[in-house]
Design a protein around this motif. Sequence first.
Motif, PDB file in Angstrom:
ATOM      1  N   SER A 106       8.965  10.508   1.599  1.00 44.20           N
ATOM      2  CA  SER A 106       8.174  10.321   2.828  1.00 44.20           C
ATOM      3  C   SER A 106       8.134  11.563   3.709  1.00 44.20           C
ATOM      4  O   SER A 106       7.068  11.928   4.214  1.00 44.20           O
ATOM      5  CB  SER A 106       8.710   9.121   3.618  1.00 44.20           C
ATOM      6  OG  SER A 106       8.373   7.909   2.980  1.00 44.20           O
ATOM      7  N   ASN A 169       3.932   5.966  -0.490  1.00 50.87           N
ATOM      8  CA  ASN A 169       3.342   6.975   0.392  1.00 50.87           C
ATOM      9  C   ASN A 169       1.855   7.168   0.107  1.00 50.87           C
ATOM     10  O   ASN A 169       1.059   7.364   1.032  1.00 50.87           O
ATOM     11  CB  ASN A 169       4.086   8.306   0.227  1.00 50.87           C
ATOM     12  CG  ASN A 169       5.524   8.225   0.709  1.00 50.87           C
ATOM     13  OD1 ASN A 169       5.793   7.817   1.825  1.00 50.87           O
ATOM     14  ND2 ASN A 169       6.457   8.597  -0.152  1.00 50.87           N
ATOM     15  N   ASP A 171      -0.040   4.821  -0.874  1.00 48.83           N
ATOM     16  CA  ASP A 171      -0.669   3.651  -0.261  1.00 48.83           C
ATOM     17  C   ASP A 171      -1.001   3.907   1.206  1.00 48.83           C
ATOM     18  O   ASP A 171      -2.081   3.558   1.685  1.00 48.83           O
ATOM     19  CB  ASP A 171       0.242   2.426  -0.383  1.00 48.83           C
ATOM     20  CG  ASP A 171       0.221   1.811  -1.770  1.00 48.83           C
ATOM     21  OD1 ASP A 171      -0.759   2.058  -2.510  1.00 48.83           O
ATOM     22  OD2 ASP A 171       1.166   1.096  -2.117  1.00 48.83           O
ATOM     23  N   LYS A 172      -0.071   4.506   1.921  1.00 51.82           N
ATOM     24  CA  LYS A 172      -0.321   4.752   3.336  1.00 51.82           C
ATOM     25  C   LYS A 172      -1.455   5.759   3.521  1.00 51.82           C
ATOM     26  O   LYS A 172      -2.302   5.598   4.409  1.00 51.82           O
ATOM     27  CB  LYS A 172       0.946   5.249   4.041  1.00 51.82           C
ATOM     28  CG  LYS A 172       0.769   5.335   5.556  1.00 51.82           C
ATOM     29  CD  LYS A 172       2.067   5.228   6.310  1.00 51.82           C
ATOM     30  CE  LYS A 172       1.838   5.098   7.807  1.00 51.82           C
ATOM     31  NZ  LYS A 172       3.075   4.887   8.560  1.00 51.82           N
ATOM     32  N   GLN A 176      -5.290   5.128   5.243  1.00 48.84           N
ATOM     33  CA  GLN A 176      -5.921   6.007   6.222  1.00 48.84           C
ATOM     34  C   GLN A 176      -7.303   6.452   5.760  1.00 48.84           C
ATOM     35  O   GLN A 176      -8.156   6.809   6.569  1.00 48.84           O
ATOM     36  CB  GLN A 176      -5.032   7.222   6.479  1.00 48.84           C
ATOM     37  CG  GLN A 176      -3.688   6.875   7.110  1.00 48.84           C
ATOM     38  CD  GLN A 176      -2.709   8.032   7.099  1.00 48.84           C
ATOM     39  OE1 GLN A 176      -2.995   9.114   6.589  1.00 48.84           O
ATOM     40  NE2 GLN A 176      -1.524   7.821   7.680  1.00 48.84           N
ATOM     41  N   LEU A 235       2.024  -1.565   6.740  1.00 43.91           N
ATOM     42  CA  LEU A 235       2.260  -0.123   6.607  1.00 43.91           C
ATOM     43  C   LEU A 235       1.731   0.702   7.787  1.00 43.91           C
ATOM     44  O   LEU A 235       2.420   1.627   8.238  1.00 43.91           O
ATOM     45  CB  LEU A 235       1.661   0.388   5.300  1.00 43.91           C
ATOM     46  CG  LEU A 235       2.441   0.048   4.015  1.00 43.91           C
ATOM     47  CD1 LEU A 235       1.649   0.456   2.781  1.00 43.91           C
ATOM     48  CD2 LEU A 235       3.802   0.731   4.019  1.00 43.91           C
ATOM     49  N   PRO A 236       0.528   0.415   8.324  1.00 46.36           N
ATOM     50  CA  PRO A 236       0.061   1.236   9.446  1.00 46.36           C
ATOM     51  C   PRO A 236       0.839   1.003  10.742  1.00 46.36           C
ATOM     52  O   PRO A 236       0.707   1.784  11.685  1.00 46.36           O
ATOM     53  CB  PRO A 236      -1.411   0.797   9.620  1.00 46.36           C
ATOM     54  CG  PRO A 236      -1.785   0.146   8.337  1.00 46.36           C
ATOM     55  CD  PRO A 236      -0.519  -0.498   7.848  1.00 46.36           C
ATOM     56  N   GLN A 239       6.968   2.869   9.870  1.00 43.84           N
ATOM     57  CA  GLN A 239       7.213   3.832   8.807  1.00 43.84           C
ATOM     58  C   GLN A 239       7.285   3.135   7.447  1.00 43.84           C
ATOM     59  O   GLN A 239       7.746   1.995   7.332  1.00 43.84           O
ATOM     60  CB  GLN A 239       8.512   4.595   9.076  1.00 43.84           C
ATOM     61  CG  GLN A 239       8.450   5.461  10.332  1.00 43.84           C
ATOM     62  CD  GLN A 239       9.630   6.408  10.441  1.00 43.84           C
ATOM     63  OE1 GLN A 239      10.220   6.798   9.437  1.00 43.84           O
ATOM     64  NE2 GLN A 239       9.965   6.790  11.656  1.00 43.84           N
ATOM     65  N   VAL A 240       6.845   3.860   6.430  1.00 45.71           N
ATOM     66  CA  VAL A 240       6.794   3.300   5.084  1.00 45.71           C
ATOM     67  C   VAL A 240       8.169   2.818   4.635  1.00 45.71           C
ATOM     68  O   VAL A 240       8.317   1.735   4.053  1.00 45.71           O
ATOM     69  CB  VAL A 240       6.245   4.353   4.088  1.00 45.71           C
ATOM     70  CG1 VAL A 240       6.348   3.839   2.658  1.00 45.71           C
ATOM     71  CG2 VAL A 240       4.803   4.683   4.418  1.00 45.71           C
TER      72      VAL A 240
END
Length: 288
Positions: A106, A169, A171-172, A176, A235-236, A239-240
């Motif tokens: 991350s 990560n 995925d996040k 976005q 997730l948004p 933190q992941v």
Amino acid sequence: MNWFFLSLVTALTQAVKDTFLKSAMGRTDPTLSMLLYSAGAAAFLWVFAVGSPEAVLTAAFWPLLVLAGALGGVTFWLYGLALRRGDLSLTLPMLAFTPLFLLITSPLTLGEFPQPGGVAGIALVVAGAYVLNLRERRNGLLGPVKALVTNPGSRIMLLVAIVWSIGANLDKLGLQASSPALWAASVYTASALALVPFAARRLRQSLRELPGFPYAIVAAGLLESVGLFCQMHALPLTQVSYVIAVKRLSIIFGVLLGAMVFREPDLAHRLPGAAVMVAGVFFIAVFG
């Protein structure tokens, strides 16, 4: 909605999903099972996506989707092998190491690093995996670790934990670049397509072994779609590493279900490890 509640729902659905998958794999080729499962999850997720607001895609969406889909296909293939070759109570604890690996991935990919309380919580979640096999301490300090990694299913699941620390990560970043519903449906579709080459090698034999349509796999796909929908919305919000650490409570539920459904042994020796994991989640939720 609260990220902790969303992550907890994900943990519950993951544990029940794994129980259905392991049940199906007693009769079906694991690679074909995971292909059907991921395709089923994708179908349910597209239902969620159709009813969601229209997403605006950025230029990064397609490269991220290709990379995440490829990793997803490899991961599902390994995941199916791990469930087929090991008990739930021995394979699932290896996933507790995902938050630990996220401490490395991350900061490199997202520039995220948890607060001290969150680090303590993640450490407790990982320590819980050690305590799950504490009776193996008689074989030395590393006995509990050796008890996990000497099992073929556990070794494979450790590889899954490593790959997932990268995939979480992605995925996040994918969220976005699109939206939670669209990214979840797209990445599972890409993962299912990536599994096709693995399943095609022995497809005829696998289909002959298929005893009618495996409804347990359909149920697993539905549960995965609900859990992933919640995860993508969590997730948004934080933190992941925090979301994935709470998600790993599925290990506790999985150990309990393994004992109840499959009569796996040593439940009394593994419950203390589950308690340590709960303490870790408490640290993450309150002090992270």
